[in-house]
Design a protein around this motif. Structure first.
Motif, short mmCIF file in Angstrom:
data_model
loop_
_atom_site.label_atom_id
_atom_site.label_comp_id
_atom_site.label_asym_id
_atom_site.label_seq_id
_atom_site.Cartn_x
_atom_site.Cartn_y
_atom_site.Cartn_z
N GLU A 1 -27.79 -6.26 13.74
CA GLU A 1 -26.86 -6.21 12.52
C GLU A 1 -25.78 -5.02 12.88
N ARG A 2 -25.93 -4.04 13.38
CA ARG A 2 -25.13 -2.96 13.42
C ARG A 2 -23.60 -3.35 13.89
N PRO A 3 -23.55 -3.93 14.95
CA PRO A 3 -22.17 -4.40 15.36
C PRO A 3 -21.46 -5.24 14.48
N HIS A 4 -22.18 -5.89 13.64
CA HIS A 4 -21.45 -6.96 12.58
C HIS A 4 -20.95 -6.36 11.26
N LEU A 5 -21.50 -4.96 11.03
CA LEU A 5 -20.76 -4.14 10.06
C LEU A 5 -19.46 -3.87 9.97
N ARG A 6 -18.86 -3.86 8.93
CA ARG A 6 -17.56 -3.76 8.77
C ARG A 6 -17.06 -2.17 9.35
N ALA A 7 -16.01 -2.12 9.88
CA ALA A 7 -15.51 -0.59 10.31
C ALA A 7 -15.32 0.20 9.14
N LEU A 8 -15.78 1.46 9.12
CA LEU A 8 -15.26 2.33 8.16
C LEU A 8 -13.83 2.58 8.06
N PRO A 9 -13.23 2.95 7.06
CA PRO A 9 -11.78 3.29 7.08
C PRO A 9 -11.96 4.92 7.44
N THR A 10 -10.44 5.32 8.04
CA THR A 10 -10.36 6.86 8.73
C THR A 10 -10.63 7.93 7.69
N THR A 11 -10.13 7.52 6.39
CA THR A 11 -10.18 8.34 5.30
C THR A 11 -11.47 7.89 4.16
N GLY A 12 -12.06 8.92 3.56
CA GLY A 12 -13.09 8.75 2.35
C GLY A 12 -12.16 8.13 1.09
N PHE A 13 -12.82 7.51 0.31
CA PHE A 13 -12.22 7.17 -1.14
C PHE A 13 -11.76 8.51 -2.05
N ARG A 14 -10.69 8.41 -2.49
CA ARG A 14 -10.46 9.35 -3.40
C ARG A 14 -10.55 9.00 -4.90
N TYR A 15 -11.85 9.85 -5.44
CA TYR A 15 -12.16 9.59 -6.84
C TYR A 15 -11.10 10.12 -8.01
N PHE A 16 -11.24 9.17 -9.00
CA PHE A 16 -10.22 9.65 -10.23
C PHE A 16 -10.94 9.36 -11.36
N MET A 17 -10.24 9.96 -12.41
CA MET A 17 -10.67 9.64 -13.81
C MET A 17 -9.81 8.61 -14.58
N GLU A 18 -10.20 7.64 -15.14
CA GLU A 18 -8.99 6.53 -15.69
C GLU A 18 -9.13 6.67 -16.94
N VAL A 19 -7.89 6.99 -17.62
CA VAL A 19 -7.92 6.94 -19.09
C VAL A 19 -6.83 5.79 -19.62
N VAL A 20 -6.51 5.47 -20.69
CA VAL A 20 -5.61 4.62 -21.29
C VAL A 20 -4.97 5.44 -22.28
N ARG A 21 -3.35 5.24 -22.21
CA ARG A 21 -2.37 5.98 -22.82
C ARG A 21 -1.51 5.14 -23.42
N THR A 22 -0.91 5.43 -24.64
CA THR A 22 0.42 4.67 -25.03
C THR A 22 1.49 5.17 -24.68
N VAL A 23 2.66 4.41 -24.29
CA VAL A 23 4.02 4.77 -23.90
C VAL A 23 4.68 5.31 -24.86
N TRP A 24 5.20 6.41 -25.11
CA TRP A 24 5.81 7.10 -26.32
C TRP A 24 7.40 6.59 -26.25
N ASP A 25 7.93 7.00 -27.49
CA ASP A 25 9.33 6.43 -27.54
C ASP A 25 10.03 6.95 -26.69
N ASP A 26 9.81 7.90 -25.84
CA ASP A 26 10.73 8.48 -24.64
C ASP A 26 10.26 7.98 -23.59
N THR A 27 9.51 6.86 -23.25
CA THR A 27 9.12 6.11 -21.89
C THR A 27 8.26 6.94 -21.39
#
Length: 542
Positions: free
Chosen positions: A322-348
């Motif tokens: 099975e190993r040859p059939h696995l997808r190749a891994l990307p050269t860089t790892g995944f960048r983790y983030f924190m996601e929040v929701v914000r309102t666009v203010w009157d000054d954009t």
């Protein structure tokens, strides 16, 4: 050749023993008559062999009736009991047909025994009936379609419980969470224990599994836990943003199983049970690292070298395929983030950690998703997750990431309200706020809000004096204006403390003050009224 399952063979042999025709057996069981004919030949050959055996009686002696294969109506536990129990010797055998009907109704042995005694004058013991009913009971195994998967196509993931491990915080033993990812084709597994789970921990465990296998699969089957699925749905499940982004980075698709349907991921369920029952049962570890190291050793030396029960092949050998059939891994790892929701203010702009970032083309007042990385800020459309803007993350609070050509200078309702509020404080305050708006546009609304808010804490005349001082000395920052107001307020308090405390004379004559004689008459009337005897109520005291 069609081979019947053991319980169907027993049913066919029982019906043949009762001299049922092939047509009747087909109608009762649904088995093809060709198959019934073949088992009838087997049954007759075994019957004749038993009759010719040395144990059979000869001459005028009558041979003992052959024990028919046990029939298996619906029931419970051990199916081997029906194959070893001698029904012919049981006192309940004459009532077998009636007992089978009661068993199908899921009545217990005690109820069946009581009805036998009442209706059929049954004289044997309850234990005899209990053994007879236990032999009749069995559970028909649930039927499943065994699916075949291509190498590298699917992996299944789930959480279980690890072995007892000493908690470094409390010093007590408790069970950590056991993460298992199993490749569906080869059954090779990755195992890791953690104390706590979260969105990021769940995604990082997937990454570690992909690196352990040396590649990624096409899709992952998971349970509907909150770390992976926000809203379970059969057709459009809502996947956690962080988890979805991590899988997208590796080219993997999430396939949540149905709610309360663990059979869809039975491979990883069996892997967890195998790990808990074989590798971790009865063990204790002093740290998570020790348990993880043991799990790696056990997987490499034992689990991977076992012969799988369904495929009859070694797991490690299938994994190498099975190993040859696995997808190749990307050269860089995944960048983790924190996601929040914000309102666009009157000054954009949107506010993140007390700094502001341009959000155009998102409209003012709309909600946007903001992904906070270690060094960058990404603003995305909340519905489509399309990338709108990218900014370097501000190093200091109060920073503004807004190009000069994007600053809106047209007044809004908020601008008019702030200028009107400043005018209520004084003309100099309004002039200072107008200058802030003219120089910074709507970005200056924040400073204007601050200046207007000073009048709620300090006297308006002090705010007006501070704004006059700021205009004369070209000071146009809110913090500097606030410092001036605070200084003026402290000076006013000092002058108040230093002022001499004068004794004010008491006023004796005033139109609102009545003469003292009137107060004297009032007091006299009140005293006389209190001294008068109270009228009798007609009641006599004993």
């Amino acid at each position: 050749m069609n081979v019947l399952k053991p319980h169907l063979q027993s049913t066919v042999f029982t019906l043949l023993e009762r001299n049922k025709s092939q047509r009747q057996i087909q109608r009762l069981t649904g088995i093809d008559r060709k198959t019934i004919r073949r088992y009838q030949a087997i049954f007759e050959s075994e019957k004749s062999a038993a009759a010719n055996s040395p144990t059979a009686t000869t001459g005028s002696e009558t041979a003992e009736p052959q024990t028919p294969p046990p029939s298996r109506p619906p029931a419970t536990a051990d199916s081997s009991a029906a194959t070893t129990f001698n029904f012919a010797r049981s006192a309940s055998e004459p009532h077998r047909e009636w007992i089978e009907q009661q068993v199908r109704l899921r009545r217990n042995a005690q109820a069946i025994y009581q009805d036998l005694a009442d209706q059929f004058a049954f004289t044997a013991s309850y234990e005899s009936v209990k053994r007879f009913v236990r032999a009749l009971r069995h559970i028909d195994p649930e039927q499943f379609d065994r699916l075949a998967f291509a190498p590298g196509e699917e992996a299944q993931v789930d959480y279980g419980e690890g072995a007892l491990t000493r908690d470094p915080k409390t010093g007590r033993y408790r069970r950590p969470r056991l993460f298992v990812m199993t490749l569906r084709y080869s059954r090779r597994s990755f195992r890791r224990v953690v104390w706590k789970s979260s969105k990021q921990v769940w995604a990082q465990l997937h990454e570690e599994a992909f690196r352990y296998f040396g590649g990624a699969v096409s899709y992952v089957v998971l349970d509907n836990l909150r770390e992976g699925v926000i809203t379970p749905d059969l057709y459009e499940p809502e996947i956690n943003r962080l988890y979805e982004a991590m899988l997208e980075h590796y080219g993997v698709v999430a396939d949540p199983a149905r709610v309360r349907d663990p059979n869809r991921k039975g491979t990883v369920e069996n892997a967890i049970q195998h790990t808990q029952g074989t590798a971790l049962a009865g063990r204790r570890f002093e740290s998570l690292e020790a348990q993880n190291e043991f799990l790696m050793h056990w997987e490499a030396n034992w689990a991977a070298k076992r012969i799988h029960g369904s495929t009859r092949r070694q797991v490690e050998a299938m994994f190498q395929e099975e190993r040859p059939h696995l997808r190749a891994l990307p050269t860089t790892g995944f960048r983790y983030f924190m996601e929040v929701v914000r309102t666009v203010w009157d000054d954009t702009t949107v506010n993140i950690d007390r700094s502001n970032y341009a959000a155009r083309p998102a409209p003012i007042g709309s909600l946007v998703s903001v992904r906070i990385y270690d060094s960058t800020i990404e603003i995305r459309d909340r519905r489509t997750q399309a990338l709108l803007r990218t900014h370097p993350r501000a190093l200091q609070a109060g920073s503004l990431e807004l190009p000069e050509d994007e600053r809106p200078f047209n007044p809004s309702r908020q601008s008019a309200f702030l200028l009107a509020s400043a005018g209520d404080i004084g003309p100099q305050t309004k002039a200072l706020c107008q200058h802030m708006f003219d120089s910074e546009g709507r970005v200056g609304h924040r400073a204007m809000w601050g200046i207007v808010g000073l009048a709620k804490k300090y006297p308006a005349r002090l705010v007006e004096q501070a704004c006059d001082h700021a205009l004369r000395h070209h000071v146009y920052r809110y913090k500097q204006v606030r410092a001036i107001v605070e200084q003026l307020f402290e000076q006013a308090l000092e002058r108040l403390d230093q002022a001499p405390q004068l004794e004010l004379p008491l006023t004796q004559d005033h139109p609102l003050i009545r003469p003292a004689a009137e107060y004297g008459e009032l007091f006299t009337l009140g005293a006389q009224h209190g001294a008068e005897p109270q009228p009798s109520t007609g009641e006599t005291q004993a």
